[in-house]
Design a protein around this motif. Structure first.
Motif, PDB file in Angstrom:
ATOM      1  N   SER A 116      45.651  -1.559 -32.436  1.00  0.00           N
ATOM      2  CA  SER A 116      44.604  -0.784 -31.774  1.00  0.00           C
ATOM      3  C   SER A 116      43.713  -0.068 -32.799  1.00  0.00           C
ATOM      4  O   SER A 116      42.488  -0.076 -32.690  1.00  0.00           O
ATOM      5  CB  SER A 116      45.240   0.222 -30.818  1.00  0.00           C
ATOM      6  OG  SER A 116      44.273   1.020 -30.215  1.00  0.00           O
ATOM      7  N   VAL A 117      44.337   0.539 -33.812  1.00  0.00           N
ATOM      8  CA  VAL A 117      43.575   1.235 -34.859  1.00  0.00           C
ATOM      9  C   VAL A 117      42.693   0.246 -35.614  1.00  0.00           C
ATOM     10  O   VAL A 117      41.504   0.495 -35.841  1.00  0.00           O
ATOM     11  CB  VAL A 117      44.528   1.980 -35.826  1.00  0.00           C
ATOM     12  CG1 VAL A 117      43.799   2.453 -37.073  1.00  0.00           C
ATOM     13  CG2 VAL A 117      45.194   3.146 -35.120  1.00  0.00           C
ATOM     14  N   LEU A 118      43.256  -0.893 -35.999  1.00  0.00           N
ATOM     15  CA  LEU A 118      42.478  -1.882 -36.745  1.00  0.00           C
ATOM     16  C   LEU A 118      41.334  -2.450 -35.904  1.00  0.00           C
ATOM     17  O   LEU A 118      40.231  -2.690 -36.413  1.00  0.00           O
ATOM     18  CB  LEU A 118      43.384  -3.009 -37.245  1.00  0.00           C
ATOM     19  CG  LEU A 118      44.371  -2.607 -38.350  1.00  0.00           C
ATOM     20  CD1 LEU A 118      45.326  -3.747 -38.650  1.00  0.00           C
ATOM     21  CD2 LEU A 118      43.631  -2.174 -39.604  1.00  0.00           C
ATOM     22  N   LEU A 123      35.585  -2.809 -34.787  1.00  0.00           N
ATOM     23  CA  LEU A 123      34.452  -2.664 -33.870  1.00  0.00           C
ATOM     24  C   LEU A 123      33.444  -1.646 -34.405  1.00  0.00           C
ATOM     25  O   LEU A 123      32.228  -1.845 -34.284  1.00  0.00           O
ATOM     26  CB  LEU A 123      34.943  -2.265 -32.477  1.00  0.00           C
ATOM     27  CG  LEU A 123      35.718  -3.356 -31.727  1.00  0.00           C
ATOM     28  CD1 LEU A 123      36.276  -2.811 -30.415  1.00  0.00           C
ATOM     29  CD2 LEU A 123      34.831  -4.564 -31.469  1.00  0.00           C
ATOM     30  N   GLU A 124      33.923  -0.560 -34.996  1.00  0.00           N
ATOM     31  CA  GLU A 124      33.022   0.447 -35.561  1.00  0.00           C
ATOM     32  C   GLU A 124      32.221  -0.160 -36.724  1.00  0.00           C
ATOM     33  O   GLU A 124      31.008   0.030 -36.817  1.00  0.00           O
ATOM     34  CB  GLU A 124      33.826   1.658 -36.054  1.00  0.00           C
ATOM     35  CG  GLU A 124      32.965   2.788 -36.582  1.00  0.00           C
ATOM     36  CD  GLU A 124      33.811   3.970 -37.047  1.00  0.00           C
ATOM     37  OE1 GLU A 124      33.357   4.685 -37.959  1.00  0.00           O
ATOM     38  OE2 GLU A 124      34.918   4.151 -36.506  1.00  0.00           O
ATOM     39  N   HIS A 127      29.645  -2.551 -35.398  1.00  0.00           N
ATOM     40  CA  HIS A 127      28.549  -1.820 -34.776  1.00  0.00           C
ATOM     41  C   HIS A 127      27.596  -1.274 -35.844  1.00  0.00           C
ATOM     42  O   HIS A 127      26.373  -1.342 -35.697  1.00  0.00           O
ATOM     43  CB  HIS A 127      29.107  -0.695 -33.907  1.00  0.00           C
ATOM     44  CG  HIS A 127      28.067   0.108 -33.196  1.00  0.00           C
ATOM     45  ND1 HIS A 127      27.284  -0.423 -32.200  1.00  0.00           N
ATOM     46  CD2 HIS A 127      27.660   1.404 -33.346  1.00  0.00           C
ATOM     47  CE1 HIS A 127      26.440   0.504 -31.755  1.00  0.00           C
ATOM     48  NE2 HIS A 127      26.651   1.634 -32.441  1.00  0.00           N
ATOM     49  N   ASN A 128      28.180  -0.729 -36.924  1.00  0.00           N
ATOM     50  CA  ASN A 128      27.358  -0.211 -38.015  1.00  0.00           C
ATOM     51  C   ASN A 128      26.543  -1.328 -38.676  1.00  0.00           C
ATOM     52  O   ASN A 128      25.383  -1.139 -39.034  1.00  0.00           O
ATOM     53  CB  ASN A 128      28.210   0.490 -39.067  1.00  0.00           C
ATOM     54  CG  ASN A 128      28.718   1.831 -38.593  1.00  0.00           C
ATOM     55  OD1 ASN A 128      28.157   2.415 -37.647  1.00  0.00           O
ATOM     56  ND2 ASN A 128      29.781   2.323 -39.210  1.00  0.00           N
ATOM     57  N   LEU A 129      27.124  -2.474 -38.856  1.00  0.00           N
ATOM     58  CA  LEU A 129      26.398  -3.604 -39.444  1.00  0.00           C
ATOM     59  C   LEU A 129      25.252  -4.027 -38.543  1.00  0.00           C
ATOM     60  O   LEU A 129      24.164  -4.334 -39.000  1.00  0.00           O
ATOM     61  CB  LEU A 129      27.338  -4.794 -39.679  1.00  0.00           C
ATOM     62  CG  LEU A 129      28.227  -4.712 -40.907  1.00  0.00           C
ATOM     63  CD1 LEU A 129      29.135  -5.937 -40.981  1.00  0.00           C
ATOM     64  CD2 LEU A 129      27.404  -4.606 -42.174  1.00  0.00           C
ATOM     65  N   ALA A 130      25.508  -4.030 -37.249  1.00  0.00           N
ATOM     66  CA  ALA A 130      24.473  -4.446 -36.301  1.00  0.00           C
ATOM     67  C   ALA A 130      23.312  -3.463 -36.321  1.00  0.00           C
ATOM     68  O   ALA A 130      22.151  -3.851 -36.162  1.00  0.00           O
ATOM     69  CB  ALA A 130      25.054  -4.559 -34.898  1.00  0.00           C
ATOM     70  N   ASP A 131      23.584  -2.191 -36.512  1.00  0.00           N
ATOM     71  CA  ASP A 131      22.515  -1.192 -36.561  1.00  0.00           C
ATOM     72  C   ASP A 131      21.694  -1.326 -37.846  1.00  0.00           C
ATOM     73  O   ASP A 131      20.500  -1.071 -37.854  1.00  0.00           O
ATOM     74  CB  ASP A 131      23.094   0.228 -36.475  1.00  0.00           C
ATOM     75  CG  ASP A 131      23.605   0.556 -35.083  1.00  0.00           C
ATOM     76  OD1 ASP A 131      23.265  -0.197 -34.131  1.00  0.00           O
ATOM     77  OD2 ASP A 131      24.357   1.544 -34.937  1.00  0.00           O
ATOM     78  N   ASN A 132      22.316  -1.701 -38.948  1.00  0.00           N
ATOM     79  CA  ASN A 132      21.625  -1.788 -40.240  1.00  0.00           C
ATOM     80  C   ASN A 132      20.848  -3.087 -40.416  1.00  0.00           C
ATOM     81  O   ASN A 132      19.934  -3.149 -41.224  1.00  0.00           O
ATOM     82  CB  ASN A 132      22.613  -1.641 -41.393  1.00  0.00           C
ATOM     83  CG  ASN A 132      23.167  -0.235 -41.471  1.00  0.00           C
ATOM     84  OD1 ASN A 132      22.545   0.708 -40.975  1.00  0.00           O
ATOM     85  ND2 ASN A 132      24.319  -0.079 -42.102  1.00  0.00           N
ATOM     86  N   VAL A 133      21.181  -4.088 -39.716  1.00  0.00           N
ATOM     87  CA  VAL A 133      20.501  -5.378 -39.857  1.00  0.00           C
ATOM     88  C   VAL A 133      19.326  -5.407 -38.907  1.00  0.00           C
ATOM     89  O   VAL A 133      19.448  -5.101 -37.722  1.00  0.00           O
ATOM     90  CB  VAL A 133      21.480  -6.541 -39.554  1.00  0.00           C
ATOM     91  CG1 VAL A 133      20.746  -7.878 -39.576  1.00  0.00           C
ATOM     92  CG2 VAL A 133      22.614  -6.539 -40.544  1.00  0.00           C
ATOM     93  N   GLN A 134      18.148  -5.780 -39.432  1.00  0.00           N
ATOM     94  CA  GLN A 134      16.958  -5.873 -38.587  1.00  0.00           C
ATOM     95  C   GLN A 134      16.820  -7.307 -38.111  1.00  0.00           C
ATOM     96  O   GLN A 134      17.198  -8.236 -38.806  1.00  0.00           O
ATOM     97  CB  GLN A 134      15.721  -5.460 -39.380  1.00  0.00           C
ATOM     98  CG  GLN A 134      15.765  -4.018 -39.814  1.00  0.00           C
ATOM     99  CD  GLN A 134      14.558  -3.665 -40.687  1.00  0.00           C
ATOM    100  OE1 GLN A 134      13.797  -4.545 -41.080  1.00  0.00           O
ATOM    101  NE2 GLN A 134      14.407  -2.399 -40.981  1.00  0.00           N
TER     102      GLN A 134
END
Length: 150
Positions: A116-118, A123-124, A127-134
């Protein structure tokens, strides 16, 4: 062809009736049928080893009788000890399996928490990669004035 038959009944030494039937003009082989003599009709068959012993008198003071009783008593003790040992072994095995089961269940809980932790970390990070990639179509290009000159 006539199929009339005659039946003769005789009792053998074991107390079993044997029915002999004679078929006239049938040409079939005759097979004796065994029928119990007792009125109940369904008694237990006596094995040949026990047939001669049921009428013999056993002297309880004889050496042979005492030896047989002694051997039988030892066999009974051995059988009971073997049965008791088997029950103890089974109980010990049950306890071992219960302990192993508890350990494995604890390990399952630990690994489930770790998963669960992994999963949350993954997922976090995703999500961060998706926000940084245009998106590919929205990239801004800078024009170099020197490269535009013909």
């Amino acid at each position: 062809m006539s199929k009339t038959s005659q039946q003769n009944t005789a009792t053998d030494a074991n107390g079993v009736s044997v029915i002999h039937s004679q078929a006239h003009a049938s040409g079939l082989q005759q097979v004796p049928q065994l029928v119990p003599v007792s009125p109940g009709g369904g008694g237990k068959a006596v094995p040949p080893s026990k047939q001669g012993k049921k009428n013999s008198f056993v002297d309880r003071n004889s050496d042979e009788y005492r030896q047989r009783r002694e051997r039988n008593n030892m066999a009974v003790k051995k059988s009971r000890l073997k049965s008791k040992q088997k029950a103890q072994d089974t109980l010990q095995r049950v306890n071992q399996l219960k302990e192993e089961n508890e350990r494995l269940e604890a390990k399952i809980k630990l690994l489930t928490k770790e998963l669960s932790v992994l999963k949350d970390l993954f997922l976090e990070h995703a999500h961060n990669l998706a926000d940084n990639v245009q998106p590919v179509g929205t990239e801004t290009t800078t024009t170099n004035p020197e490269s535009n000159a013909p």
